[in-house]
Design a protein around this motif. Structure first.
Motif, PDB file in Angstrom:
ATOM      1  N   ASP A  44     -31.569 -29.400  -7.080  1.00 21.75           N
ATOM      2  CA  ASP A  44     -32.643 -28.442  -6.820  1.00 21.75           C
ATOM      3  C   ASP A  44     -32.718 -28.093  -5.333  1.00 21.75           C
ATOM      4  O   ASP A  44     -32.960 -26.949  -4.967  1.00 21.75           O
ATOM      5  N   GLY A  45     -32.507 -29.073  -4.474  1.00 23.25           N
ATOM      6  CA  GLY A  45     -32.504 -28.814  -3.041  1.00 23.25           C
ATOM      7  C   GLY A  45     -31.369 -27.904  -2.618  1.00 23.25           C
ATOM      8  O   GLY A  45     -31.539 -27.029  -1.765  1.00 23.25           O
ATOM      9  N   TYR A  48     -32.323 -24.448  -3.685  1.00 21.84           N
ATOM     10  CA  TYR A  48     -33.382 -23.976  -2.806  1.00 21.84           C
ATOM     11  C   TYR A  48     -32.820 -23.508  -1.465  1.00 21.84           C
ATOM     12  O   TYR A  48     -33.214 -22.467  -0.939  1.00 21.84           O
TER      13      TYR A  48
END
Length: 76
Positions: A44-45, A48
């Motif tokens: 997810d990072g 992002y």
């Protein structure tokens, strides 16, 4: 030229596949975790962090289009 652009877009969509966006060391470390919560957080990072370059390019294209459109309207 327009056909070439659409052809590239079509080929990217047609031949795309799911890939892991991690280096080998990160992947080996995160696969040993139980439950995979940390691995999902890292993925997810990564997603992002990848949003911002696309946003910047999109905004630059939008503003350059607005400038082009304004110059074209003032010539008429």
């Amino acid at each position: 030229m327009k056909k070439l652009g659409w052809g590239l877009v079509f080929s990217f969509l047609l031949f795309s596949y799911d890939v892991s966006a991690q280096c080998a060391m990160c992947r080996a470390t995160l696969e040993t975790e139980d439950g995979g919560v940390k691995a999902e957080a890292v993925n997810d990072g990564i997603v992002y962090l990848m949003i911002f370059p696309y946003l910047l390019v999109g905004l630059a294209m939008y503003f350059s289009y607005k400038v082009y459109k304004n110059k074209r309207n003032t010539k008429s």
